[in-house]
Motif scaffolding. Structure first.
Motif, PDB file in Angstrom:
ATOM      1  N   SER A 149       0.827  -1.212   0.000  1.00 52.66           N
ATOM      2  CA  SER A 149       0.000   0.000   0.000  1.00 52.66           C
ATOM      3  C   SER A 149       0.855   1.255   0.000  1.00 52.66           C
ATOM      4  CB  SER A 149      -0.924   0.007   1.207  1.00 52.66           C
ATOM      5  OG  SER A 149      -1.824  -1.091   1.160  1.00 52.66           O
ATOM      6  N   GLU A 150       1.939   1.259   0.813  1.00 51.33           N
ATOM      7  CA  GLU A 150       2.817   2.429   0.854  1.00 51.33           C
ATOM      8  C   GLU A 150       3.505   2.655  -0.489  1.00 51.33           C
ATOM      9  OE1 GLU A 150       5.442   1.724   4.076  1.00 51.33           O
ATOM     10  OE2 GLU A 150       3.956   2.195   5.642  1.00 51.33           O
ATOM     11  N   ALA A 151       3.931   1.562  -1.142  1.00 50.68           N
ATOM     12  CA  ALA A 151       4.584   1.700  -2.455  1.00 50.68           C
ATOM     13  C   ALA A 151       3.610   2.266  -3.494  1.00 50.68           C
ATOM     14  CB  ALA A 151       5.129   0.350  -2.907  1.00 50.68           C
ATOM     15  N   ALA A 152       2.370   1.733  -3.461  1.00 57.26           N
ATOM     16  CA  ALA A 152       1.363   2.228  -4.401  1.00 57.26           C
ATOM     17  C   ALA A 152       1.054   3.699  -4.136  1.00 57.26           C
ATOM     18  CB  ALA A 152       0.096   1.385  -4.312  1.00 57.26           C
ATOM     19  N   LEU A 153       0.972   4.055  -2.825  1.00 59.04           N
ATOM     20  CA  LEU A 153       0.686   5.453  -2.482  1.00 59.04           C
ATOM     21  C   LEU A 153       1.804   6.376  -2.927  1.00 59.04           C
ATOM     22  CD1 LEU A 153      -1.300   7.334  -1.068  1.00 59.04           C
ATOM     23  CD2 LEU A 153      -0.071   6.892   1.087  1.00 59.04           C
ATOM     24  N   ASN A 154       3.040   5.924  -2.789  1.00 58.48           N
ATOM     25  CA  ASN A 154       4.180   6.734  -3.266  1.00 58.48           C
ATOM     26  C   ASN A 154       4.097   6.952  -4.778  1.00 58.48           C
ATOM     27  OD1 ASN A 154       5.285   6.984  -0.690  1.00 58.48           O
ATOM     28  ND2 ASN A 154       6.549   5.138  -0.895  1.00 58.48           N
ATOM     29  N   GLN A 155       3.747   5.884  -5.499  1.00 56.16           N
ATOM     30  CA  GLN A 155       3.613   6.018  -6.959  1.00 56.16           C
ATOM     31  C   GLN A 155       2.484   6.989  -7.328  1.00 56.16           C
ATOM     32  OE1 GLN A 155       3.276   2.283  -8.968  1.00 56.16           O
ATOM     33  NE2 GLN A 155       5.178   1.443  -8.124  1.00 56.16           N
ATOM     34  N   VAL A 156       1.391   6.908  -6.587  1.00 54.55           N
ATOM     35  CA  VAL A 156       0.276   7.829  -6.837  1.00 54.55           C
ATOM     36  C   VAL A 156       0.712   9.270  -6.605  1.00 54.55           C
ATOM     37  CG1 VAL A 156      -2.006   8.569  -6.034  1.00 54.55           C
ATOM     38  CG2 VAL A 156      -1.532   6.140  -6.414  1.00 54.55           C
ATOM     39  N   ASN A 157       1.451   9.511  -5.499  1.00 57.64           N
ATOM     40  CA  ASN A 157       1.927  10.873  -5.219  1.00 57.64           C
ATOM     41  C   ASN A 157       2.865  11.377  -6.312  1.00 57.64           C
ATOM     42  OD1 ASN A 157       0.487  11.036  -2.817  1.00 57.64           O
ATOM     43  ND2 ASN A 157       2.166  10.159  -1.600  1.00 57.64           N
ATOM     44  N   LEU A 158       3.744  10.481  -6.805  1.00 55.34           N
ATOM     45  CA  LEU A 158       4.663  10.862  -7.880  1.00 55.34           C
ATOM     46  C   LEU A 158       3.895  11.227  -9.157  1.00 55.34           C
ATOM     47  CD1 LEU A 158       7.535  11.175  -8.954  1.00 55.34           C
ATOM     48  CD2 LEU A 158       7.525   8.726  -9.509  1.00 55.34           C
ATOM     49  N   LEU A 159       2.893  10.387  -9.460  1.00 55.27           N
ATOM     50  CA  LEU A 159       2.078  10.668 -10.640  1.00 55.27           C
ATOM     51  C   LEU A 159       1.326  11.994 -10.504  1.00 55.27           C
ATOM     52  CD1 LEU A 159       0.614   7.144 -11.477  1.00 55.27           C
ATOM     53  CD2 LEU A 159       2.228   8.466 -12.846  1.00 55.27           C
ATOM     54  N   ASN A 160       0.822  12.269  -9.299  1.00 54.54           N
ATOM     55  CA  ASN A 160       0.136  13.538  -9.072  1.00 54.54           C
ATOM     56  C   ASN A 160       1.070  14.727  -9.302  1.00 54.54           C
ATOM     57  OD1 ASN A 160      -2.390  12.456  -8.467  1.00 54.54           O
ATOM     58  ND2 ASN A 160      -1.913  12.234  -6.271  1.00 54.54           N
ATOM     59  N   GLN A 161       2.322  14.589  -8.855  1.00 55.19           N
ATOM     60  CA  GLN A 161       3.300  15.659  -9.087  1.00 55.19           C
ATOM     61  C   GLN A 161       3.575  15.850 -10.590  1.00 55.19           C
ATOM     62  OE1 GLN A 161       6.778  14.659  -6.813  1.00 55.19           O
ATOM     63  NE2 GLN A 161       5.739  14.870  -4.821  1.00 55.19           N
ATOM     64  N   GLN A 162       3.731  14.719 -11.312  1.00 51.78           N
ATOM     65  CA  GLN A 162       3.984  14.802 -12.742  1.00 51.78           C
ATOM     66  C   GLN A 162       2.797  15.441 -13.491  1.00 51.78           C
ATOM     67  OE1 GLN A 162       4.927  10.799 -13.908  1.00 51.78           O
ATOM     68  NE2 GLN A 162       7.047  10.913 -13.134  1.00 51.78           N
ATOM     69  N   ILE A 163       1.584  15.048 -13.078  1.00 49.98           N
ATOM     70  CA  ILE A 163       0.384  15.621 -13.700  1.00 49.98           C
ATOM     71  C   ILE A 163       0.320  17.132 -13.450  1.00 49.98           C
ATOM     72  CG2 ILE A 163      -2.137  15.677 -13.590  1.00 49.98           C
ATOM     73  CD1 ILE A 163      -2.033  12.633 -13.119  1.00 49.98           C
ATOM     74  N   ALA A 164       0.636  17.540 -12.211  1.00 56.49           N
ATOM     75  CA  ALA A 164       0.621  18.970 -11.883  1.00 56.49           C
ATOM     76  C   ALA A 164       1.636  19.739 -12.735  1.00 56.49           C
ATOM     77  CB  ALA A 164       0.905  19.169 -10.394  1.00 56.49           C
ATOM     78  N   ALA A 165       2.853  19.133 -12.919  1.00 57.77           N
ATOM     79  CA  ALA A 165       3.871  19.792 -13.746  1.00 57.77           C
ATOM     80  C   ALA A 165       3.409  19.930 -15.197  1.00 57.77           C
ATOM     81  CB  ALA A 165       5.180  19.008 -13.668  1.00 57.77           C
ATOM     82  N   LEU A 166       2.802  18.856 -15.719  1.00 55.45           N
ATOM     83  CA  LEU A 166       2.317  18.912 -17.102  1.00 55.45           C
ATOM     84  C   LEU A 166       1.187  19.927 -17.262  1.00 55.45           C
ATOM     85  CD1 LEU A 166       2.388  15.158 -18.155  1.00 55.45           C
ATOM     86  CD2 LEU A 166       3.752  17.003 -19.103  1.00 55.45           C
ATOM     87  N   ARG A 167       0.347  20.029 -16.239  1.00 55.88           N
ATOM     88  CA  ARG A 167      -0.727  21.012 -16.321  1.00 55.88           C
ATOM     89  C   ARG A 167      -0.168  22.432 -16.323  1.00 55.88           C
ATOM     90  NH1 ARG A 167      -5.105  17.986 -12.330  1.00 55.88           N
ATOM     91  NH2 ARG A 167      -6.012  16.653 -13.984  1.00 55.88           N
ATOM     92  N   MET A 168       0.906  22.638 -15.595  1.00 57.56           N
ATOM     93  CA  MET A 168       1.560  23.940 -15.623  1.00 57.56           C
ATOM     94  C   MET A 168       2.127  24.223 -17.021  1.00 57.56           C
ATOM     95  SD  MET A 168       3.529  24.145 -11.932  1.00 57.56           S
ATOM     96  CE  MET A 168       4.252  25.722 -12.383  1.00 57.56           C
ATOM     97  N   GLN A 169       2.750  23.184 -17.637  1.00 56.02           N
ATOM     98  CA  GLN A 169       3.258  23.350 -19.005  1.00 56.02           C
ATOM     99  C   GLN A 169       2.129  23.673 -19.975  1.00 56.02           C
ATOM    100  OE1 GLN A 169       5.581  19.979 -20.201  1.00 56.02           O
ATOM    101  NE2 GLN A 169       7.000  20.144 -18.461  1.00 56.02           N
ATOM    102  N   LEU A 170       0.984  22.982 -19.812  1.00 54.90           N
ATOM    103  CA  LEU A 170      -0.167  23.260 -20.667  1.00 54.90           C
ATOM    104  C   LEU A 170      -0.648  24.701 -20.493  1.00 54.90           C
ATOM    105  CD1 LEU A 170      -2.304  19.986 -20.391  1.00 54.90           C
ATOM    106  CD2 LEU A 170      -1.182  20.894 -22.438  1.00 54.90           C
ATOM    107  N   ALA A 171      -0.626  25.192 -19.262  1.00 54.59           N
ATOM    108  CA  ALA A 171      -1.043  26.577 -19.019  1.00 54.59           C
ATOM    109  C   ALA A 171      -0.110  27.564 -19.722  1.00 54.59           C
ATOM    110  CB  ALA A 171      -1.084  26.854 -17.510  1.00 54.59           C
ATOM    111  N   VAL A 172       1.221  27.272 -19.646  1.00 52.75           N
ATOM    112  CA  VAL A 172       2.198  28.142 -20.324  1.00 52.75           C
ATOM    113  C   VAL A 172       1.984  28.117 -21.832  1.00 52.75           C
ATOM    114  CG1 VAL A 172       4.656  28.449 -20.808  1.00 52.75           C
ATOM    115  CG2 VAL A 172       3.903  27.937 -18.483  1.00 52.75           C
TER     116      VAL A 172
END
Length: 360
Positions: A149-172
């Motif tokens: 569960s902790e490993a899956a949660l870490n992966q989810v958090n990483l994916l959330n960070q990547q999605i946030a970065a891409l959304r920032m790129q899309l905004a730019v």
């Protein structure tokens, strides 16, 4: 007697030859005058063509610059759109991965809850023989599920960070696209505004020149009052050629010279009033009728109309009109003002027209 007869024949022959040579010299002079006049026409036309070519080259250069700028903006826009599409695809992929990991995390949490339930059930059996081993196994299973569960949660958090970065790129990218669209719109508005300003300036020049044209025509109408074969047609002052020239000739009559002197007087009177910012010329246009030339030194109606226009131009210069304010052209039988075939129609089409117009 024979000697006297021979001498008489010789004298008569010499007289005939002298007359023939005199006529030939006169013809040569006329041809030379025609060549000079046609050379002047050609020079004027070449100057006008050169000016038009310069204007065309300038317009082509401006058009090429605009096309190049538009092509660059189009390329930038296409690149930005491609980047936006790639980023959107990446976001979609990461979102799918996030959903998959969320499902895995839910499964792991469900298994952990099941293990907790199993531990709770086993705690009641601890006192029984062998109960301790079962509890230990359940605790190991729970620890394993927590790790998953902790490993899956870490992966989810990483994916959330990547999605946030891409959304920032899309905004730019979206901001860049909006800026490019705004710049393109501003450029188009600027081009439209420049076109409107140019049209307004040209219209103002035409309007200014129209006022002086009206004054010029008014003065000319007064000077030539009583001449039934001279009239105003639109923006042109029209002289029937019969008023100015003998049939099939380009030499002005005495009355014709006086009429042209009146034109020169009117144009000289108005020239000083026209502002230096208005680049004006008096256009002298020669026209002929459709009838074939029957006599004289001219081979065609075009030659005759050009020669007459040049004759009028040279007389205007002699009467004091500045040479740089005059242009002449011959149109032959083209552009008749009367479509009939009566002598009166032909007389109207044999004409000299004056137009006070812009040289730009």
């Amino acid at each position: 007697m024979v000697t006297i007869f021979v001498l008489l024949v010789f004298v008569l022959s010499e007289a005939f030859l002298s007359a023939a040579l005199s006529g030939s010299n006169h013809t040569v002079d006329i041809l030379r005058n025609q060549i000079a006049q046609l050379s002047n026409v050609l020079s004027l036309q070449k100057t006008k063509i050169a000016s038009l070519n310069d204007e065309l080259a300038s317009l082509n250069a401006a058009l090429s610059a605009e096309k190049s700028q538009n092509a660059s903006l189009t390329s930038q826009l296409a690149s930005a759109q491609a980047n936006a599409a790639d980023s959107a695809k990446s976001v979609a992929n990461l979102t799918a991965s996030q959903q998959q990991l969320q499902a895995q995390l839910s499964d792991a949490q469900a298994e952990a809850n099941a293990a907790k339930s199993r531990i709770a059930a086993l705690q009641g059996e601890v006192a029984a023989p062998g109960g301790g081993d079962a509890l230990a196994q359940a605790q190991n299973d729970l620890a394993t599920q927590k790790s998953i569960s902790e490993a899956a949660l870490n992966q989810v958090n990483l994916l959330n960070q990547q999605i946030a970065a891409l959304r920032m790129q899309l905004a730019v990218i979206a901001q860049a696209l909006d800026a490019a669209a705004a710049k393109d719109k501003a450029d188009n508005v600027q081009i439209v505004d420049l076109g409107k300003q140019l049209n307004a300036a040209l219209a103002q020049k035409v309007e200014d020149l129209q006022a002086y044209r009206s004054e010029f025509f008014g003065d000319l109408r007064k000077a030539l009052a009583g001449e039934p074969n001279i009239k105003i047609v639109g923006d042109r002052f029209v002289f029937e050629s019969d008023v100015l020239f003998p049939v099939d000739q380009a030499t002005l009559t005495a009355q014709g010279q006086q009429n042209i002197a009146d034109v020169a007087k009117a144009i000289n009177a108005i020239a000083g009033k026209i502002p230096a910012t208005i680049n004006w010329v008096l256009s002298v246009d020669g026209y002929a009728d459709q009838q074939k030339i029957t006599g004289g030194p001219y081979r065609s109606n075009f030659d005759l109309s050009a020669a007459r226009a040049l004759a009028v131009l040279h007389l205007l210069i002699a009467d004091g009109v500045p040479e740089n304010r005059l242009v002449a052209a011959g149109f032959g039988a083209e552009h008749p003002i009367s479509a009939g075939t009566t002598p009166q129609d032909f007389a109207q089409n044999r004409r000299i027209e004056f137009r006070l117009t812009s040289a730009d």
